[in-house]
Motif scaffolding. Structure first.
Motif, PDB file in Angstrom:
ATOM      1  N   PHE A 104      -7.711  -3.335  -9.604  1.00  0.00           N
ATOM      2  CA  PHE A 104      -7.046  -3.964 -10.941  1.00  0.00           C
ATOM      3  C   PHE A 104      -6.381  -5.146 -10.904  1.00  0.00           C
ATOM      4  CE2 PHE A 104      -3.551  -4.346 -13.943  1.00  0.00           C
ATOM      5  CZ  PHE A 104      -4.491  -4.601 -15.184  1.00  0.00           C
ATOM      6  N   PHE A 105      -5.277  -4.954  -9.868  1.00  0.00           N
ATOM      7  CA  PHE A 105      -4.379  -6.101  -9.658  1.00  0.00           C
ATOM      8  C   PHE A 105      -5.068  -7.451  -8.904  1.00  0.00           C
ATOM      9  CE2 PHE A 105      -0.866  -2.824  -9.604  1.00  0.00           C
ATOM     10  CZ  PHE A 105      -0.507  -3.112 -11.119  1.00  0.00           C
ATOM     11  N   ALA A 106      -5.977  -6.834  -8.057  1.00  0.00           N
ATOM     12  CA  ALA A 106      -6.771  -7.856  -7.264  1.00  0.00           C
ATOM     13  C   ALA A 106      -7.706  -8.953  -8.227  1.00  0.00           C
ATOM     14  CB  ALA A 106      -7.636  -7.449  -6.280  1.00  0.00           C
ATOM     15  N   GLN A 107      -8.300  -8.113  -9.237  1.00  0.00           N
ATOM     16  CA  GLN A 107      -8.920  -8.918 -10.602  1.00  0.00           C
ATOM     17  C   GLN A 107      -8.005  -9.607 -11.246  1.00  0.00           C
ATOM     18  OE1 GLN A 107     -12.339  -8.867 -11.196  1.00  0.00           O
ATOM     19  NE2 GLN A 107     -12.473  -8.091  -9.152  1.00  0.00           N
ATOM     20  N   LEU A 108      -6.791  -9.185 -11.232  1.00  0.00           N
ATOM     21  CA  LEU A 108      -5.560  -9.695 -12.364  1.00  0.00           C
ATOM     22  C   LEU A 108      -5.418 -10.836 -11.644  1.00  0.00           C
ATOM     23  CD1 LEU A 108      -4.465  -9.550 -14.913  1.00  0.00           C
ATOM     24  CD2 LEU A 108      -2.662  -7.968 -14.023  1.00  0.00           C
ATOM     25  N   PHE A 109      -4.710 -10.886 -10.454  1.00  0.00           N
ATOM     26  CA  PHE A 109      -4.232 -11.965  -9.612  1.00  0.00           C
ATOM     27  C   PHE A 109      -4.748 -12.893  -8.781  1.00  0.00           C
ATOM     28  CE2 PHE A 109      -0.532  -8.718 -11.191  1.00  0.00           C
ATOM     29  CZ  PHE A 109      -0.032  -9.640 -12.293  1.00  0.00           C
ATOM     30  N   ILE A 110      -5.804 -12.543  -8.570  1.00  0.00           N
ATOM     31  CA  ILE A 110      -6.334 -13.335  -6.959  1.00  0.00           C
ATOM     32  C   ILE A 110      -7.335 -14.098  -7.888  1.00  0.00           C
ATOM     33  CG2 ILE A 110      -7.735 -13.132  -4.962  1.00  0.00           C
ATOM     34  CD1 ILE A 110      -6.388 -10.521  -4.317  1.00  0.00           C
TER      35      ILE A 110
ATOM     36  N   HIS B  79       0.863  -1.209   0.062  1.00  0.00           N
ATOM     37  CA  HIS B  79      -0.133   0.128   0.068  1.00  0.00           C
ATOM     38  C   HIS B  79       0.785   1.165   0.028  1.00  0.00           C
ATOM     39  CE1 HIS B  79      -2.837  -2.996   1.427  1.00  0.00           C
ATOM     40  NE2 HIS B  79      -3.817  -2.290   0.607  1.00  0.00           N
ATOM     41  N   GLY B  80       2.043   1.257   0.387  1.00  0.00           N
ATOM     42  CA  GLY B  80       3.113   2.234   0.406  1.00  0.00           C
ATOM     43  C   GLY B  80       3.844   2.387  -0.975  1.00  0.00           C
ATOM     44  N   PRO B  81       5.039   2.203  -0.943  1.00  0.00           N
ATOM     45  CA  PRO B  81       5.917   2.312  -2.177  1.00  0.00           C
ATOM     46  C   PRO B  81       5.482   1.703  -3.458  1.00  0.00           C
ATOM     47  CG  PRO B  81       7.306   0.952  -0.419  1.00  0.00           C
ATOM     48  CD  PRO B  81       5.865   1.374   0.172  1.00  0.00           C
ATOM     49  N   VAL B  82       4.906   0.382  -3.279  1.00  0.00           N
ATOM     50  CA  VAL B  82       4.537  -0.370  -4.649  1.00  0.00           C
ATOM     51  C   VAL B  82       3.352   0.506  -5.466  1.00  0.00           C
ATOM     52  CG1 VAL B  82       3.659  -2.417  -5.605  1.00  0.00           C
ATOM     53  CG2 VAL B  82       5.638  -2.644  -3.829  1.00  0.00           C
ATOM     54  N   LEU B  83       2.408   0.557  -4.659  1.00  0.00           N
ATOM     55  CA  LEU B  83       1.281   1.281  -5.373  1.00  0.00           C
ATOM     56  C   LEU B  83       1.394   2.818  -5.612  1.00  0.00           C
ATOM     57  CD1 LEU B  83      -1.946  -0.231  -3.485  1.00  0.00           C
ATOM     58  CD2 LEU B  83      -1.102  -0.705  -5.936  1.00  0.00           C
ATOM     59  N   ARG B  84       2.287   3.395  -4.849  1.00  0.00           N
ATOM     60  CA  ARG B  84       2.670   4.907  -5.043  1.00  0.00           C
ATOM     61  C   ARG B  84       3.451   4.705  -6.202  1.00  0.00           C
ATOM     62  NH1 ARG B  84       4.693   6.060  -0.324  1.00  0.00           N
ATOM     63  NH2 ARG B  84       6.724   5.451  -0.793  1.00  0.00           N
ATOM     64  N   ASP B  85       4.624   4.034  -6.518  1.00  0.00           N
ATOM     65  CA  ASP B  85       5.418   4.147  -7.572  1.00  0.00           C
ATOM     66  C   ASP B  85       4.686   3.698  -9.023  1.00  0.00           C
ATOM     67  OD1 ASP B  85       7.653   4.815  -6.337  1.00  0.00           O
ATOM     68  OD2 ASP B  85       8.552   2.865  -6.218  1.00  0.00           O
ATOM     69  N   ILE B  86       3.627   2.982  -8.714  1.00  0.00           N
ATOM     70  CA  ILE B  86       2.890   2.456  -9.894  1.00  0.00           C
ATOM     71  C   ILE B  86       2.151   3.665 -10.399  1.00  0.00           C
ATOM     72  CG2 ILE B  86       1.064   1.150 -10.808  1.00  0.00           C
ATOM     73  CD1 ILE B  86       2.163  -1.175  -9.267  1.00  0.00           C
ATOM     74  N   SER B  87       1.228   4.402  -9.291  1.00  0.00           N
ATOM     75  CA  SER B  87       0.415   5.390  -9.600  1.00  0.00           C
ATOM     76  C   SER B  87       1.162   6.675 -10.015  1.00  0.00           C
ATOM     77  CB  SER B  87      -0.562   5.458  -8.591  1.00  0.00           C
ATOM     78  OG  SER B  87       0.105   6.115  -7.251  1.00  0.00           O
ATOM     79  N   GLU B  88       2.245   6.866  -9.487  1.00  0.00           N
ATOM     80  CA  GLU B  88       3.142   8.129 -10.158  1.00  0.00           C
ATOM     81  C   GLU B  88       3.766   7.966 -11.268  1.00  0.00           C
ATOM     82  OE1 GLU B  88       5.737   9.013  -7.000  1.00  0.00           O
ATOM     83  OE2 GLU B  88       4.258   9.662  -5.470  1.00  0.00           O
ATOM     84  N   GLN B  89       3.924   6.675 -11.999  1.00  0.00           N
ATOM     85  CA  GLN B  89       4.942   6.578 -13.011  1.00  0.00           C
ATOM     86  C   GLN B  89       4.142   6.232 -14.489  1.00  0.00           C
ATOM     87  OE1 GLN B  89       8.445   4.109 -12.418  1.00  0.00           O
ATOM     88  NE2 GLN B  89       8.468   4.834 -10.309  1.00  0.00           N
TER      89      GLN B  89
ATOM     90  N   VAL C  30      -5.086   6.656  -9.386  1.00  0.00           N
ATOM     91  CA  VAL C  30      -4.856   6.741  -7.876  1.00  0.00           C
ATOM     92  C   VAL C  30      -4.528   5.068  -7.401  1.00  0.00           C
ATOM     93  CG1 VAL C  30      -5.842   8.604  -7.457  1.00  0.00           C
ATOM     94  CG2 VAL C  30      -7.371   6.332  -7.185  1.00  0.00           C
ATOM     95  N   PRO C  31      -3.926   4.744  -6.492  1.00  0.00           N
ATOM     96  CA  PRO C  31      -3.537   3.542  -5.804  1.00  0.00           C
ATOM     97  C   PRO C  31      -4.570   2.680  -5.731  1.00  0.00           C
ATOM     98  CG  PRO C  31      -2.073   5.103  -4.837  1.00  0.00           C
ATOM     99  CD  PRO C  31      -3.275   5.856  -5.585  1.00  0.00           C
ATOM    100  N   LYS C  32      -5.687   3.234  -5.486  1.00  0.00           N
ATOM    101  CA  LYS C  32      -6.854   2.402  -5.026  1.00  0.00           C
ATOM    102  C   LYS C  32      -7.547   1.748  -6.311  1.00  0.00           C
ATOM    103  CE  LYS C  32     -11.578   2.646  -3.203  1.00  0.00           C
ATOM    104  NZ  LYS C  32     -12.857   3.286  -2.257  1.00  0.00           N
TER     105      LYS C  32
END
Length: 152
Positions: A88-94, A56-66, A81-83
């Motif tokens: 998206f990732f929950a639908q893709l990988f879970i 919820h910190g650096p991983v989603l932040r880096d993705i949403s910023e880049q 935004v990170p949410k």
């Protein structure tokens, strides 16, 4: 003397093991007069918290910023935004899970897909999920993850 050790990583897993221990070990032995010791020992402190803090910190932040994507309606470049990325990732990988429910008005039993949630994952599954997200973001989206201080 019998001794058992189990590693548990979720409340559900702990419940299953305790029920098994009670039925298979504790109940039969105490019924015959045996005494025993039940002990809880923490082996990794707050692993779940650290994984969630990473995601919820650096991983989603880096993705949403880049990551900039083209909006299919306007054609403009947009960032999410990170949410939105988390969903998206929950639908893709879970993997999907399903539940039965009864329609009150008709009594009909139907099946529906449950919301895909990272909260349903145990620590090992969540670690794999974070790795999948990072790999996808790096390879498919061109994200370069920033170095993070230990204090964060």
């Amino acid at each position: 003397m019998t001794s058992r050790s189990y590693i548990v990583a979720s409340p559900r897993q702990a419940n299953e093991i305790l029920n098994h221990l009670y039925q298979q070990e504790i109940k039969p032995h105490t019924a015959k007069g045996a005494r025993g010791r039940i002990r809880w020992e923490t082996v990794t402190l707050y692993y779940r918290h650290q994984l969630r803090k990473l995601f919820h910190g650096p991983v989603l932040r880096d993705i949403s910023e880049q990551v900039w994507l083209r909006d299919p309606i306007t054609g403009c470049r947009v960032r999410y935004v990170p949410k939105v990325w988390k969903e998206f990732f929950a639908q893709l990988f879970i993997e999907p899970t399903f539940e039965e429910y009864t329609v009150k008005s008709t009594g009909e039993v139907k099946v529906r897909e449950r919301r895909r949630s990272t909260e349903e994952l145990n620590d090992d599954e969540f670690q794999e999920f974070v790795t999948q997200v990072q790999a996808f973001a790096t390879v498919d989206l061109g994200v370069e993850f920033t170095e993070q201080d230990e204090e964060q």
